[in-house]
Design an enzyme around this catalytic site. Structure first.
Site, PDB file in Angstrom:
ATOM      1  N   ASP A 151       0.816  -1.223   0.000  1.00  0.00           N
ATOM      2  CA  ASP A 151       0.000   0.000   0.000  1.00  0.00           C
ATOM      3  C   ASP A 151       0.848   1.270   0.000  1.00  0.00           C
ATOM      4  O   ASP A 151       0.447   2.301   0.536  1.00  0.00           O
ATOM      5  CB  ASP A 151      -0.967   0.034   1.215  1.00  0.00           C
ATOM      6  CG  ASP A 151      -1.874  -1.178   1.229  1.00  0.00           C
ATOM      7  OD1 ASP A 151      -2.240  -1.649   0.149  1.00  0.00           O
ATOM      8  OD2 ASP A 151      -2.196  -1.657   2.327  1.00  0.00           O
ATOM      9  N   LYS A 206       2.067   2.162  -5.070  1.00  0.00           N
ATOM     10  CA  LYS A 206       2.719   1.620  -6.272  1.00  0.00           C
ATOM     11  C   LYS A 206       1.872   1.866  -7.525  1.00  0.00           C
ATOM     12  O   LYS A 206       2.395   2.188  -8.588  1.00  0.00           O
ATOM     13  CB  LYS A 206       2.959   0.100  -6.112  1.00  0.00           C
ATOM     14  CG  LYS A 206       3.901  -0.249  -4.985  1.00  0.00           C
ATOM     15  CD  LYS A 206       4.105  -1.749  -4.855  1.00  0.00           C
ATOM     16  CE  LYS A 206       2.892  -2.502  -4.353  1.00  0.00           C
ATOM     17  NZ  LYS A 206       2.491  -2.198  -2.969  1.00  0.00           N
ATOM     18  N   LYS A 263      -0.030   4.259  -8.500  1.00  0.00           N
ATOM     19  CA  LYS A 263       0.124   5.574  -9.121  1.00  0.00           C
ATOM     20  C   LYS A 263       1.453   5.673  -9.898  1.00  0.00           C
ATOM     21  O   LYS A 263       1.490   6.172 -11.021  1.00  0.00           O
ATOM     22  CB  LYS A 263       0.058   6.675  -8.052  1.00  0.00           C
ATOM     23  CG  LYS A 263       0.428   8.027  -8.600  1.00  0.00           C
ATOM     24  CD  LYS A 263       0.212   9.177  -7.663  1.00  0.00           C
ATOM     25  CE  LYS A 263       0.896  10.405  -8.283  1.00  0.00           C
ATOM     26  NZ  LYS A 263       0.605  11.634  -7.590  1.00  0.00           N
ATOM     27  N   ASN A 300      -4.830 -10.342  -3.626  1.00  0.00           N
ATOM     28  CA  ASN A 300      -4.610  -9.734  -2.316  1.00  0.00           C
ATOM     29  C   ASN A 300      -4.132  -8.292  -2.507  1.00  0.00           C
ATOM     30  O   ASN A 300      -4.239  -7.471  -1.614  1.00  0.00           O
ATOM     31  CB  ASN A 300      -3.592 -10.547  -1.477  1.00  0.00           C
ATOM     32  CG  ASN A 300      -2.353 -10.940  -2.256  1.00  0.00           C
ATOM     33  OD1 ASN A 300      -2.272 -10.746  -3.469  1.00  0.00           O
ATOM     34  ND2 ASN A 300      -1.380 -11.514  -1.577  1.00  0.00           N
ATOM     35  N   GLY A 305      -4.135  -4.454  -4.090  1.00  0.00           N
ATOM     36  CA  GLY A 305      -5.148  -3.480  -4.502  1.00  0.00           C
ATOM     37  C   GLY A 305      -4.420  -2.242  -4.967  1.00  0.00           C
ATOM     38  O   GLY A 305      -3.890  -1.500  -4.149  1.00  0.00           O
ATOM     39  N   HIS A 306      -4.324  -2.049  -6.275  1.00  0.00           N
ATOM     40  CA  HIS A 306      -3.556  -0.924  -6.813  1.00  0.00           C
ATOM     41  C   HIS A 306      -4.503   0.155  -7.337  1.00  0.00           C
ATOM     42  O   HIS A 306      -5.265  -0.086  -8.256  1.00  0.00           O
ATOM     43  CB  HIS A 306      -2.586  -1.413  -7.896  1.00  0.00           C
ATOM     44  CG  HIS A 306      -1.548  -2.354  -7.344  1.00  0.00           C
ATOM     45  ND1 HIS A 306      -0.652  -3.035  -8.120  1.00  0.00           N
ATOM     46  CD2 HIS A 306      -1.260  -2.699  -6.059  1.00  0.00           C
ATOM     47  CE1 HIS A 306       0.133  -3.772  -7.330  1.00  0.00           C
ATOM     48  NE2 HIS A 306      -0.223  -3.586  -6.089  1.00  0.00           N
ATOM     49  N   THR A 307      -4.420   1.313  -6.716  1.00  0.00           N
ATOM     50  CA  THR A 307      -5.356   2.385  -7.054  1.00  0.00           C
ATOM     51  C   THR A 307      -4.718   3.352  -8.047  1.00  0.00           C
ATOM     52  O   THR A 307      -3.590   3.802  -7.841  1.00  0.00           O
ATOM     53  CB  THR A 307      -5.752   3.151  -5.759  1.00  0.00           C
ATOM     54  OG1 THR A 307      -6.182   2.184  -4.803  1.00  0.00           O
ATOM     55  CG2 THR A 307      -6.865   4.148  -6.016  1.00  0.00           C
ATOM     56  N   ARG A 330       3.479 -29.234  -5.510  1.00  0.00           N
ATOM     57  CA  ARG A 330       3.345 -29.813  -6.855  1.00  0.00           C
ATOM     58  C   ARG A 330       1.996 -30.464  -7.157  1.00  0.00           C
ATOM     59  O   ARG A 330       1.922 -31.454  -7.859  1.00  0.00           O
ATOM     60  CB  ARG A 330       4.507 -30.781  -7.131  1.00  0.00           C
ATOM     61  CG  ARG A 330       5.826 -30.050  -7.166  1.00  0.00           C
ATOM     62  CD  ARG A 330       6.990 -30.960  -6.963  1.00  0.00           C
ATOM     63  NE  ARG A 330       7.024 -31.472  -5.616  1.00  0.00           N
ATOM     64  CZ  ARG A 330       7.961 -32.275  -5.160  1.00  0.00           C
ATOM     65  NH1 ARG A 330       8.935 -32.666  -5.948  1.00  0.00           N
ATOM     66  NH2 ARG A 330       7.939 -32.714  -3.914  1.00  0.00           N
ATOM     67  N   GLN A 364       2.378  -6.023  -3.170  1.00  0.00           N
ATOM     68  CA  GLN A 364       2.769  -6.093  -1.755  1.00  0.00           C
ATOM     69  C   GLN A 364       4.051  -5.284  -1.510  1.00  0.00           C
ATOM     70  O   GLN A 364       4.328  -4.384  -2.290  1.00  0.00           O
ATOM     71  CB  GLN A 364       2.942  -7.549  -1.287  1.00  0.00           C
ATOM     72  CG  GLN A 364       1.617  -8.303  -1.106  1.00  0.00           C
ATOM     73  CD  GLN A 364       1.077  -8.908  -2.389  1.00  0.00           C
ATOM     74  OE1 GLN A 364       1.784  -9.550  -3.132  1.00  0.00           O
ATOM     75  NE2 GLN A 364      -0.205  -8.698  -2.659  1.00  0.00           N
ATOM     76  N   PRO A 394      -9.125  -0.943   8.280  1.00  0.00           N
ATOM     77  CA  PRO A 394      -8.313   0.229   8.634  1.00  0.00           C
ATOM     78  C   PRO A 394      -6.842  -0.172   8.652  1.00  0.00           C
ATOM     79  O   PRO A 394      -6.494  -1.244   9.144  1.00  0.00           O
ATOM     80  CB  PRO A 394      -8.782   0.597  10.043  1.00  0.00           C
ATOM     81  CG  PRO A 394      -9.636  -0.518  10.522  1.00  0.00           C
ATOM     82  CD  PRO A 394     -10.034  -1.368   9.350  1.00  0.00           C
ATOM     83  N   LYS A 411       2.674  10.573  -0.688  1.00  0.00           N
ATOM     84  CA  LYS A 411       1.781  11.145   0.346  1.00  0.00           C
ATOM     85  C   LYS A 411       2.504  12.063   1.326  1.00  0.00           C
ATOM     86  O   LYS A 411       2.177  12.077   2.518  1.00  0.00           O
ATOM     87  CB  LYS A 411       1.073  10.017   1.097  1.00  0.00           C
ATOM     88  CG  LYS A 411       0.041   9.288   0.224  1.00  0.00           C
ATOM     89  CD  LYS A 411      -0.695   8.250   1.013  1.00  0.00           C
ATOM     90  CE  LYS A 411      -2.184   8.451   0.978  1.00  0.00           C
ATOM     91  NZ  LYS A 411      -2.951   7.386   1.628  1.00  0.00           N
ATOM     92  N   SER A 443       5.341  12.563  -4.315  1.00  0.00           N
ATOM     93  CA  SER A 443       3.927  12.630  -4.662  1.00  0.00           C
ATOM     94  C   SER A 443       3.130  13.226  -3.511  1.00  0.00           C
ATOM     95  O   SER A 443       3.403  12.943  -2.351  1.00  0.00           O
ATOM     96  CB  SER A 443       3.452  11.210  -4.989  1.00  0.00           C
ATOM     97  OG  SER A 443       2.049  11.180  -5.050  1.00  0.00           O
ATOM     98  N   GLY A 498      -0.553  13.713  -3.732  1.00  0.00           N
ATOM     99  CA  GLY A 498      -1.976  13.597  -4.061  1.00  0.00           C
ATOM    100  C   GLY A 498      -2.152  12.417  -4.974  1.00  0.00           C
ATOM    101  O   GLY A 498      -1.170  11.854  -5.470  1.00  0.00           O
TER     102      GLY A 498
HETATM  103  P1  IMO Z   1      -0.637  -4.213  -2.361  1.00  0.00           P
HETATM  104  O1  IMO Z   1      -0.129  -4.784  -3.631  1.00  0.00           O
HETATM  105  C1  IMO Z   1      -1.029  -4.501   1.960  1.00  0.00           C
HETATM  106  C2  IMO Z   1      -1.055  -8.482   3.740  1.00  0.00           C
HETATM  107  C3  IMO Z   1      -2.348  -8.905   4.419  1.00  0.00           C
HETATM  108  C4  IMO Z   1      -1.816  -9.825   5.496  1.00  0.00           C
HETATM  109  C5  IMO Z   1      -0.636 -10.522   4.806  1.00  0.00           C
HETATM  110  C6  IMO Z   1      -0.974 -11.887   4.230  1.00  0.00           C
HETATM  111  O2  IMO Z   1      -1.943  -3.507  -2.455  1.00  0.00           O
HETATM  112  O3  IMO Z   1       0.416  -3.380  -1.680  1.00  0.00           O
HETATM  113  P2  IMO Z   1      -2.370 -12.780   2.176  1.00  0.00           P
HETATM  114  O4  IMO Z   1      -3.781 -12.500   1.737  1.00  0.00           O
HETATM  115  O5  IMO Z   1      -1.358 -12.422   1.156  1.00  0.00           O
HETATM  116  O6  IMO Z   1      -2.208 -14.160   2.706  1.00  0.00           O
HETATM  117  O7  IMO Z   1      -2.149 -11.823   3.437  1.00  0.00           O
HETATM  118  O8  IMO Z   1      -0.239  -9.663   3.750  1.00  0.00           O
HETATM  119  N1  IMO Z   1      -1.195  -8.041   2.345  1.00  0.00           N
HETATM  120  C7  IMO Z   1      -1.161  -6.766   1.947  1.00  0.00           C
HETATM  121  N2  IMO Z   1      -1.076  -5.636   2.664  1.00  0.00           N
HETATM  122  N3  IMO Z   1      -1.062  -4.411   0.618  1.00  0.00           N
HETATM  123  C8  IMO Z   1      -1.098  -5.552  -0.121  1.00  0.00           C
HETATM  124  O9  IMO Z   1      -0.946  -5.536  -1.450  1.00  0.00           O
HETATM  125  C9  IMO Z   1      -1.207  -6.799   0.536  1.00  0.00           C
HETATM  126  N4  IMO Z   1      -1.308  -8.080   0.134  1.00  0.00           N
HETATM  127  C10 IMO Z   1      -1.281  -8.850   1.242  1.00  0.00           C
HETATM  128  O10 IMO Z   1      -3.039  -7.809   4.957  1.00  0.00           O
HETATM  129  O11 IMO Z   1      -1.296  -9.074   6.561  1.00  0.00           O
HETATM  130 MG    MG Z   2      -3.188  -2.811  -1.016  1.00  0.00          MG
END
Ligand code: IMO
Ligand code: MG
Length: 423
Positions: A12, A15, A17, A37, A39-41, A141, A222, A302, A329, A411, A413
């Site tokens: 988070d 990345k 942007k 898992n 989430g890229h905004t 496997r 991640q 949160p 930010k 950055s 904004g």
């Molecule tokens: P982006 O790409 C923030 C965190 C989860 C949890 C741990 C394991 O948006 O930066 P998982 O579902 O992979 O087994 O969860 O990793 N986590 C992230 N935290 N941004 C992410 O991706 C994340 N992907 C997994 O909150 O603590």
């Molecule tokens: Mg994320």
């Protein structure tokens, strides 16, 4: 130029942007690990897009976007992203390429993720998307890959084998009724049909692109401290989020990589459980979370917030071979009387200048801070470094000196325009 972009903290970092900005300068954009898992905004004008699997470069017409072999794909999520992109009027024909070798998330992976988490004494805080169990099957496997969805016999055999073992586990360990073969088989064969126009040998495609002198951006998901090896294990994700993962997850040799760019927030956040040395106290944490809109793009949870951790980011610079950093930010720190940067950790009287691996140390250490003067809220949008308040500039210089990487972008904004380049 072939560039890898990675997160230097716990994900988070912003990345999405930076990938969107860099995408304009390359021909190919590749996701190489993780799954939905992430989430890229990306914000373009008044529209906000959140991508979980689709490479964030897809908004740029004519760019080829690959989902590499290292990614784990939940077909339902990818289909809904393809639909949403098409609905937004973006043509992806011939532009989306999915590796034959990418592993597929099945319904039992998602449920196993949640059931395992519910049994754990120390919860990881997984997103519950089935990422860990899917990678586990890959490593032991018995995983099912994209290419397997295109072959009815292979899919049938693999699925039968998997269900035989997994249904036993479901029933005996988790008191869950398990899964029937037919509905899953039909559903996944159908995914195979729907994805077949996109599925190809992406490693060949990318290596040919390199021969043709095209530029590639490898889009990390991640962050460094969620890496399966170098993260705060076991509170990590199940893939190699560090730059080495890009070569494995895309089938491109390390000698073809020209540069690694790191993304860091001007402070730190973490979602999910696990050690977080510079975490704010509850009250200030809530204040900063609301200020920075720090709620997960994937789960809406949160995010925990804290000061910039120079020890951690310095470690990330080393592990990834980062030469340039994007600091995100910075505006969220505007108006604070003072700002702190963690320069070392202390545990039982011992000073740590390097990121410790012992979970007990990591959980109980005390950060050592350097306190710097804050700066007032910006009255106009800065266009160059000189437009920033001198205290904000000192803060950035302190970060850069500490982590031993040049700051190339700042950055303030979410819009593409809210960025200054320091080159
Ligand atoms: P982006 O790409 C923030 C965190 C989860 C949890 C741990 C394991 O948006 O930066 P998982 O579902 O992979 O087994 O969860 O990793 N986590 C992230 N935290 N941004 C992410 O991706 C994340 N992907 C997994 O909150 O603590
Ligand atoms: Mg994320």
């Amino acid at each position: 130029m072939n560039i890898i972009l990675v997160g230097t903290q716990w994900g988070d970092e912003g990345k999405g942007k930076i990938i969107d900005i860099l995408s304009a300068q390359v021909d190919y954009i590749v996701r190489y690990q993780g799954g939905n898992n992430a989430g890229h905004t990306v914000v373009v004008g008044d529209r906000e897009y959140i991508f979980h699997l689709m490479p964030s470069g897809i908004l740029h017409k004519k760019k080829i976007c690959c989902i590499g072999n290292g990614v784990v794909i939940d077909p339902l999520v990818l289909l809904s992203e393809i639909k949403a992109i098409k609905k937004a009027g973006i043509d992806i024909k011939g532009r989306l390429k999915i590796s034959t070798l990418a592993h597929v998330i099945l319904p039992y992976h998602r449920i196993l993720d949640c059931l395992r988490e519910s049994k754990r004494k120390n919860k990881i805080g997984t997103t519950g998307r089935g990422i860990g169990p899917c990678y586990a099957d890959k490593i032991i496997r018995c995983g099912i890959r994209m290419v397997d969805l295109l072959n009815p016999e292979v899919l049938s055999e693999k699925l039968k084998d998997n269900l035989k073992e997994k249904n036993e586990i479901f029933k005996k360990v988790y008191r869950h009724s398990g899964y029937d073969f037919n509905p899953i088989y039909k559903e996944y064969l159908n995914y195979g049909k729907l994805f077949s126009p996109y599925v190809s040998n992406t490693a060949h495609l990318l290596n040919q692109a390199i021969i043709d002198k095209k530029d590639i951006l490898f889009e990390g998901a991640q962050g460094t401290f969620l890496d399966i090896d170098f993260g705060t294990y076991p509170f990590v994700t199940s893939s190699s989020t560090t730059s080495g993962g890009a070569c494995i997850g895309a089938g491109v040799s390390p000698v073809k990589i020209d540069k690694v760019i790191g993304v860091a927030k001007a402070y730190t956040t973490r979602v999910g459980e696990g050690p977080f040395p510079t975490e704010f106290s509850a009250g200030f944490g809530k204040f900063m979370r609301e200020r920075g809109h720090e709620f997960g793009a994937t789960t809406g949870r949160p995010r925990r917030c804290g000061w910039f951790d120079g020890v951690a980011v310095k470690e990330a610079v080393m592990l990834n071979g980062i030469s340039e950093l994007a600091i995100m930010k910075i505006d969220i720190l505007d108006g604070l009387k003072e700002v702190k940067v963690c320069t070392a950790y202390k545990y039982k009287g011992k000073l740590f200048k390097e990121f410790p691996h012992d979970l007990e140390v990591l959980t109980n250490l005390k950060p050592v801070y350097k306190t710097l003067a804050g700066w007032p809220k910006m009255r106009f949008k800065p266009r160059c470094l000189r437009d920033l308040h001198p205290n904000a500039r000192s803060y950035l210089k302190r970060l850069s000196d500490m982590v031993k990487a040049k700051i190339a972008l700042v950055s303030f904004g979410s819009d593409r325009k809210d960025t200054i380049s320091l080159d």
